[in-house]
Design an enzyme around this catalytic site. Sequence first.
Site, short mmCIF file in Angstrom:
data_model
loop_
_atom_site.label_atom_id
_atom_site.label_comp_id
_atom_site.label_asym_id
_atom_site.label_seq_id
_atom_site.Cartn_x
_atom_site.Cartn_y
_atom_site.Cartn_z
N GLU A 85 73.28 99.33 62.34
CA GLU A 85 73.52 100.32 61.08
C GLU A 85 74.29 99.52 60.22
OE1 GLU A 85 72.48 102.70 61.10
OE2 GLU A 85 71.95 102.37 63.74
N TRP B 295 71.21 97.54 58.49
CA TRP B 295 70.70 98.82 57.79
C TRP B 295 71.58 98.74 56.44
CZ3 TRP B 295 66.10 101.74 57.20
CH2 TRP B 295 65.35 102.39 58.74
N TRP C 148 56.20 119.50 45.18
CA TRP C 148 56.63 119.73 46.24
C TRP C 148 56.61 121.24 45.76
CZ3 TRP C 148 57.88 117.67 51.16
CH2 TRP C 148 58.10 115.61 50.65
N ASN D 61 75.39 111.13 60.02
CA ASN D 61 74.47 110.93 60.07
C ASN D 61 73.23 111.60 60.48
OD1 ASN D 61 72.54 108.67 58.93
ND2 ASN D 61 72.29 108.16 61.31
N TRP E 3 63.08 115.81 47.32
CA TRP E 3 63.53 115.12 47.73
C TRP E 3 64.89 114.58 46.87
CZ3 TRP E 3 64.42 110.14 46.50
CH2 TRP E 3 63.43 109.80 45.14
N TRP F 263 66.56 109.54 51.92
CA TRP F 263 66.33 110.76 51.72
C TRP F 263 65.35 110.46 51.87
CZ3 TRP F 263 66.96 115.86 51.64
CH2 TRP F 263 68.29 115.67 51.29
C1 LIG Z 1 69.97 111.60 53.71
C2 LIG Z 1 70.34 110.76 54.07
C3 LIG Z 1 71.73 110.23 52.59
C4 LIG Z 1 72.82 108.65 53.30
N1 LIG Z 1 73.45 108.97 52.02
C5 LIG Z 1 74.48 107.52 52.26
C6 LIG Z 1 75.21 107.14 51.44
O1 LIG Z 1 75.07 107.73 50.25
N2 LIG Z 1 75.83 106.35 51.81
C7 LIG Z 1 76.39 105.73 52.46
O2 LIG Z 1 77.28 105.24 53.35
N3 LIG Z 1 75.48 105.81 53.78
C8 LIG Z 1 74.34 107.18 53.61
N4 LIG Z 1 73.50 106.83 54.78
C9 LIG Z 1 73.76 106.85 56.27
C10 LIG Z 1 74.90 107.28 57.03
O3 LIG Z 1 74.10 108.88 57.33
C11 LIG Z 1 75.93 106.90 56.80
O4 LIG Z 1 76.73 105.60 56.50
C12 LIG Z 1 76.88 106.77 57.88
O5 LIG Z 1 77.06 108.67 58.28
C13 LIG Z 1 78.71 106.66 57.83
O6 LIG Z 1 79.13 107.51 58.33
P1 LIG Z 1 79.45 105.95 59.71
O7 LIG Z 1 81.03 105.08 58.44
O8 LIG Z 1 80.78 106.50 60.36
O9 LIG Z 1 78.90 105.33 59.90
P2 LIG Z 1 78.52 103.63 61.16
O10 LIG Z 1 77.27 104.64 62.33
O11 LIG Z 1 80.07 103.96 62.27
O12 LIG Z 1 77.48 103.49 60.52
C14 LIG Z 1 78.13 101.79 60.51
C15 LIG Z 1 77.87 101.52 58.50
O13 LIG Z 1 76.50 101.19 58.31
C16 LIG Z 1 76.39 101.00 57.56
N5 LIG Z 1 75.29 102.34 57.83
C17 LIG Z 1 75.70 103.59 59.31
N6 LIG Z 1 73.55 103.77 59.25
C18 LIG Z 1 73.34 104.39 57.71
C19 LIG Z 1 71.98 104.07 57.22
N7 LIG Z 1 71.41 105.26 58.16
N8 LIG Z 1 71.42 103.59 56.26
C20 LIG Z 1 72.80 102.56 55.38
N9 LIG Z 1 73.77 102.19 56.31
C21 LIG Z 1 74.15 102.61 57.06
C22 LIG Z 1 77.72 102.38 56.93
O14 LIG Z 1 77.84 101.89 55.73
C23 LIG Z 1 78.54 103.12 57.65
O15 LIG Z 1 79.83 103.51 57.67
C24 LIG Z 1 72.72 108.68 54.66
C25 LIG Z 1 72.14 109.01 54.63
C26 LIG Z 1 70.86 109.61 55.20
C27 LIG Z 1 69.88 109.82 55.82
#
Ligand SMILES: Cc1cc2nc3c(=O)[nH]c(=O)nc-3n(C[C@H](O)[C@H](O)[C@H](O)COP(=O)(O)OP(=O)(O)OC[C@H]3O[C@@H](n4cnc5c(N)ncnc54)[C@H](O)[C@@H]3O)c2cc1C
Length: 468
Positions: A270, A273, A301, A336, A354, A377
């Site tokens: 993650e 990502w 859309w 997420n 979107w 998105w």
């Molecule tokens: C539509 C959509 C919008 C999102 N907008 C954002 C946003 O504005 N800011 C944001 O930080 N994340 C975003 N995410 C990614 C993800 O949802 C969040 O990073 C995550 O939910 C944060 O929770 P956590 O810190 O507990 O993550 P964990 O699951 O603990 O993951 C650890 C870290 O990895 C990174 N990460 C995790 N998943 C993703 C991912 N899919 N893409 C990029 N980085 C990721 C984050 O920095 C996160 O803190 C988005 C995902 C979607 C589907």
Amino acid sequence: MAAKMALAWIRRDLRLSDHAVLSEATASADQTAVLFVFETNILDSLEPDDRRVSFIRKSLVEVDEGLRRAGSRLIVRIGDPLVIVPEVARQLGADTVYAGRDFEPYAIERDADAGCLLSRDGIRFEQPLDHVIQGADELFNQTGEPFRVFTPYSKAWLARYQPEMAAERAVDLTKLVPAEQIEGLSEPWDWVDIGFVENDLWVQPGESGAKRQFRHFLPAIESYATLRDFPALEATSGLSVHLRFGTLSIRECVREAVARLPHSQKWLSELIWREFYSMILGQFPHVVESTFQPAYRELEWPGDPAHFDAWKEGRTGYPIVDAAMRCLNATGWMHNRLRMVVASFLTKDLLLDWRLGEAYFAQKLLDFELASNNGGWQWAASTGVDAQPYFRIFNPLLQSKKFDPDGVFIRRWCPELASLKNEWIHCPSEAPMFNQMDAGCEIGVHYPAPIVRHAEQKERAVALLSRG
Ligand SMILES: Cc1cc2nc3c(=O)[nH]c(=O)nc-3n(C[C@H](O)[C@H](O)[C@H](O)COP(=O)(O)OP(=O)(O)OC[C@H]3O[C@@H](n4cnc5c(N)ncnc54)[C@H](O)[C@@H]3O)c2cc1C
């Protein structure tokens, strides 16, 4: 010879330890001053109770306290950084300004301009990499092109990874400029001065909050892969806001994750990502305005604009969507799995652009990060890089049953549904009237009927997107 002076301009690195900018500045100069600018061109577009500003200000208070313990203080200014940074650098007599590299289009332009302005005064501008481990211009495929698919990017990221990339960047706090030497350079930055009001936060801000949250999460890193998709559990790290504002070092996260491999593989993935989307934004800045995939650039859309309000306010008649949106509105946070569900719902069930959802998230999310939000998105809309194939459409009902089986999350955020039996919690409109009455929740009175039918909208979405 005059002492060498450095100015460290902090932006998305609001901490004092393991800090590339402060590490380089304090290692190369005799004295370092630390500056934060509340950039009015960003702040002017925000609501006065914006949670991000609360997070930033509270985190800065902690930075200032840390600097004062070391005999220095934070310089805070409000306004245009292109005026303020050269001015403060001149007043200090700085030889070099240090600021972390940033791959957002606005930041790239601002920093290029800052570099030009500083060079006119004979001041160098250095930009160490702090926010990610491997920068947007460091990792390419075998033909020298940027990656467009996550899996090969991730493999290349891991193959190129060296422990030094995540090594701690120590800060020499003895090299900070004494507070009395910079007393007049700061301006008042109380809530009223910055034009915002304090807002409640669900996370503890600052480096102390980040460290606490990280320590709390680390023992759970092994169960992350199996539990991370259940929004009613606290099974993810909750660190995104700290990574966004740099109250936690990404190097610390990667060090700890690598040390726990293979159990931490999913969590490390993650973090990669996050770097992937940062790279995409840096390499393909057009994604801010337009779809990554050229085939969808002209797509219109056809959804009903009135449905956008129902989606925003959590009254679509789909409990998992409504609970997620109400949670976002109340806290600035969304899990997420639910971000994917509501994004899919807006684009594939409501057939709305979107960009509407992206902008709403940008306004509400405490952890809003342009690169990840745009990437998420466009993934959900099937218009992005390595996106969800357009014919694989989330069924909100099945997502709800699978990831919130007992409706714990739904009941938390949609209290009017709390007394419904598990059987009906995911689809209350299908509950017989006596069950609705029994639970005190009549559909159409206490909770809306579904605003669209998933089966029909799914076919429309496939037809629409197959033209791309
Ligand atoms: C539509 C959509 C919008 C999102 N907008 C954002 C946003 O504005 N800011 C944001 O930080 N994340 C975003 N995410 C990614 C993800 O949802 C969040 O990073 C995550 O939910 C944060 O929770 P956590 O810190 O507990 O993550 P964990 O699951 O603990 O993951 C650890 C870290 O990895 C990174 N990460 C995790 N998943 C993703 C991912 N899919 N893409 C990029 N980085 C990721 C984050 O920095 C996160 O803190 C988005 C995902 C979607 C589907």
